[in-house]
Design a protein around this motif. Structure first.
Motif, PDB file in Angstrom:
ATOM      1  N   MET A 168      33.058  30.495 -13.339  1.00  0.00           N
ATOM      2  CA  MET A 168      32.309  29.651 -13.979  1.00  0.00           C
ATOM      3  C   MET A 168      30.928  30.498 -14.067  1.00  0.00           C
ATOM      4  N   ASP A 169      30.070  30.342 -15.212  1.00  0.00           N
ATOM      5  CA  ASP A 169      28.792  30.638 -15.244  1.00  0.00           C
ATOM      6  C   ASP A 169      27.818  29.711 -14.448  1.00  0.00           C
ATOM      7  N   LEU A 170      26.871  30.470 -14.241  1.00  0.00           N
ATOM      8  CA  LEU A 170      25.585  29.679 -13.500  1.00  0.00           C
ATOM      9  C   LEU A 170      24.921  28.684 -14.361  1.00  0.00           C
ATOM     10  N   PRO A 171      25.146  27.484 -14.563  1.00  0.00           N
ATOM     11  CA  PRO A 171      24.233  26.412 -15.235  1.00  0.00           C
ATOM     12  C   PRO A 171      22.741  26.909 -15.458  1.00  0.00           C
ATOM     13  N   ARG A 172      22.379  26.610 -16.721  1.00  0.00           N
ATOM     14  CA  ARG A 172      20.907  27.039 -16.937  1.00  0.00           C
ATOM     15  C   ARG A 172      20.180  25.898 -17.272  1.00  0.00           C
ATOM     16  N   GLY A 173      18.884  25.824 -16.783  1.00  0.00           N
ATOM     17  CA  GLY A 173      17.925  24.572 -17.408  1.00  0.00           C
ATOM     18  C   GLY A 173      17.534  25.249 -18.778  1.00  0.00           C
ATOM     19  N   ARG A 174      16.365  24.990 -18.974  1.00  0.00           N
ATOM     20  CA  ARG A 174      15.537  25.175 -20.162  1.00  0.00           C
ATOM     21  C   ARG A 174      15.385  26.685 -20.403  1.00  0.00           C
ATOM     22  N   ASP A 175      15.392  27.181 -21.360  1.00  0.00           N
ATOM     23  CA  ASP A 175      15.329  28.724 -21.692  1.00  0.00           C
ATOM     24  C   ASP A 175      13.820  29.385 -20.955  1.00  0.00           C
ATOM     25  N   ARG A 176      13.696  29.161 -19.733  1.00  0.00           N
ATOM     26  CA  ARG A 176      12.627  29.953 -19.229  1.00  0.00           C
ATOM     27  C   ARG A 176      12.945  30.369 -17.837  1.00  0.00           C
ATOM     28  N   GLY A 177      12.365  31.496 -17.103  1.00  0.00           N
ATOM     29  CA  GLY A 177      12.615  32.136 -16.137  1.00  0.00           C
ATOM     30  C   GLY A 177      11.923  31.191 -15.019  1.00  0.00           C
ATOM     31  N   THR A 178      12.222  31.448 -13.698  1.00  0.00           N
ATOM     32  CA  THR A 178      12.110  30.723 -12.675  1.00  0.00           C
ATOM     33  C   THR A 178      10.453  30.798 -12.395  1.00  0.00           C
ATOM     34  N   GLY A 179       9.826  32.169 -12.658  1.00  0.00           N
ATOM     35  CA  GLY A 179       8.249  32.305 -12.355  1.00  0.00           C
ATOM     36  C   GLY A 179       7.814  31.476 -13.461  1.00  0.00           C
ATOM     37  N   ASP A 180       8.177  31.360 -14.805  1.00  0.00           N
ATOM     38  CA  ASP A 180       7.455  30.675 -16.062  1.00  0.00           C
ATOM     39  C   ASP A 180       7.536  29.177 -15.585  1.00  0.00           C
ATOM     40  N   ILE A 226       7.123  36.817   0.521  1.00  0.00           N
ATOM     41  CA  ILE A 226       7.909  37.878   1.367  1.00  0.00           C
ATOM     42  C   ILE A 226       8.153  39.215   0.775  1.00  0.00           C
ATOM     43  N   LEU A 227       8.371  39.217  -0.648  1.00  0.00           N
ATOM     44  CA  LEU A 227       8.558  40.235  -1.464  1.00  0.00           C
ATOM     45  C   LEU A 227       7.567  41.064  -1.908  1.00  0.00           C
ATOM     46  N   ARG A 228       6.347  40.088  -2.206  1.00  0.00           N
ATOM     47  CA  ARG A 228       5.123  40.602  -2.770  1.00  0.00           C
ATOM     48  C   ARG A 228       5.424  41.301  -4.267  1.00  0.00           C
ATOM     49  N   ASN A 229       6.490  40.896  -5.002  1.00  0.00           N
ATOM     50  CA  ASN A 229       6.774  41.491  -6.202  1.00  0.00           C
ATOM     51  C   ASN A 229       7.609  40.363  -7.103  1.00  0.00           C
ATOM     52  N   PRO A 230       6.865  39.633  -8.209  1.00  0.00           N
ATOM     53  CA  PRO A 230       7.507  38.799  -8.944  1.00  0.00           C
ATOM     54  C   PRO A 230       8.671  39.020  -9.491  1.00  0.00           C
ATOM     55  N   ALA A 231       8.928  40.407  -9.675  1.00  0.00           N
ATOM     56  CA  ALA A 231      10.247  40.785 -10.458  1.00  0.00           C
ATOM     57  C   ALA A 231      11.289  40.528  -9.512  1.00  0.00           C
ATOM     58  N   LEU A 232      11.120  41.011  -8.394  1.00  0.00           N
ATOM     59  CA  LEU A 232      12.265  40.973  -7.550  1.00  0.00           C
ATOM     60  C   LEU A 232      12.312  39.559  -6.749  1.00  0.00           C
ATOM     61  N   ALA A 233      11.229  38.952  -7.034  1.00  0.00           N
ATOM     62  CA  ALA A 233      11.401  37.245  -6.468  1.00  0.00           C
ATOM     63  C   ALA A 233      12.241  36.788  -7.390  1.00  0.00           C
ATOM     64  N   GLU A 234      12.143  36.931  -8.551  1.00  0.00           N
ATOM     65  CA  GLU A 234      12.845  36.212  -9.603  1.00  0.00           C
ATOM     66  C   GLU A 234      14.192  36.628  -9.465  1.00  0.00           C
ATOM     67  N   GLU A 235      14.686  37.676  -9.322  1.00  0.00           N
ATOM     68  CA  GLU A 235      15.980  38.087  -9.094  1.00  0.00           C
ATOM     69  C   GLU A 235      16.469  37.467  -7.862  1.00  0.00           C
ATOM     70  N   VAL A 236      15.766  37.267  -6.636  1.00  0.00           N
ATOM     71  CA  VAL A 236      16.232  36.488  -5.501  1.00  0.00           C
ATOM     72  C   VAL A 236      16.474  35.371  -5.788  1.00  0.00           C
ATOM     73  N   ARG A 290      17.990  35.714   1.865  1.00  0.00           N
ATOM     74  CA  ARG A 290      17.958  36.681   0.532  1.00  0.00           C
ATOM     75  C   ARG A 290      16.891  37.722   0.599  1.00  0.00           C
ATOM     76  N   SER A 291      15.581  37.097   0.636  1.00  0.00           N
ATOM     77  CA  SER A 291      14.401  37.860   0.484  1.00  0.00           C
ATOM     78  C   SER A 291      14.512  38.962   1.524  1.00  0.00           C
ATOM     79  N   VAL A 292      14.585  38.576   2.791  1.00  0.00           N
ATOM     80  CA  VAL A 292      14.752  39.415   3.872  1.00  0.00           C
ATOM     81  C   VAL A 292      15.569  40.629   3.630  1.00  0.00           C
TER      82      VAL A 292
END
Length: 210
Positions: free
Chosen positions: A1-13, A63-73, A107-109
């Motif tokens: 099953m696909d992960l449900p999504r909220g509205r069409d914006r990323g976590t950071g936004d 922890i990651l000091r990187n928004p793109a990696l934080a988005e993935e995590v 997961r960040s670690v």
């Protein structure tokens, strides 16, 4: 099953606009939504995401000091929530936000360690090919190792200490807000954080409060 999504914006936004909702979120409401998520309720998942994504993205970013990696995590964390809440969440062991932040911290670690391994491999190759770049790369590796030591030492804390410290220092909350979020008295939270910080200082080799 696909992960449900909220509205069409990323976590950071969406992190900033969900902060007030996350702070006001009641542990009982989050627990109720986790129960519904375990039963496959996509709407409950979207609500849970909206109420907590600022915390998850904020902790991972620190922890990651990187928004793109934080988005993935962050997306990995919510995938784990969707697929594993029924098996992994135990309300007797942690509050919903505490469990979620523990997943995020771990997961960040793991990502820090993965990035460090890649950096070490690149450094070994680069040092052999471009010796004059060695000092710059070594300084960066040294900084990352210091950061990794901090997150490694977080694993030496009890779950309750790590939960409170993550909210206070990674999540940016006051002690009173932490107490409200975790449903504990303010004196107990202060003691929990104080003891956890002493333990961290000892782990990092910078002494204790005596």
């Amino acid at each position: 099953m696909d992960l449900p999504r909220g509205r069409d914006r990323g976590t950071g936004d969406r992190a900033a606009e969900s902060t007030s909702g996350a702070r006001a979120a009641d542990a009982t409401e989050l627990a109720r939504r986790l129960g519904a998520i375990a039963a496959g309720d996509r709407d409950a998942f979207t609500e849970f995401y909206d109420m907590t994504c600022a915390r998850v993205f904020g902790l991972s970013s620190r922890i990651l000091r990187n928004p793109a990696l934080a988005e993935e995590v962050s997306q990995e964390v919510y995938l784990q929530v969707w697929t594993s809440a029924a098996r992994e969440y135990d309300p007797a062991l942690a509050s919903p936000i505490g469990w979620l932040l523990t997943l995020t911290q771990r997961r960040s670690v793991d990502r820090v360690r993965s990035e460090q391994s890649a950096s070490d491999r690149n450094h070994a190759y680069g040092a052999s090919q471009l010796g004059r770049e060695h000092d710059v790369v070594a300084d960066e590796v040294g900084q990352r190792l210091d950061e990794q030591q901090v997150v490694d030492c977080l694993d030496t804390l009890t779950d309750t200490q790590r939960e409170a410290i993550a909210l206070a220092y990674y999540g940016g909350h006051t002690y009173r807000e932490v107490a409200e979020l975790l449903g504990s008295g303010l004196p107990a939270i202060k003691t929990r954080i104080r003891d956890g910080l002493i333990r961290l200082k000892n782990c990092l080799g910078v002494g204790s409060d005596g």
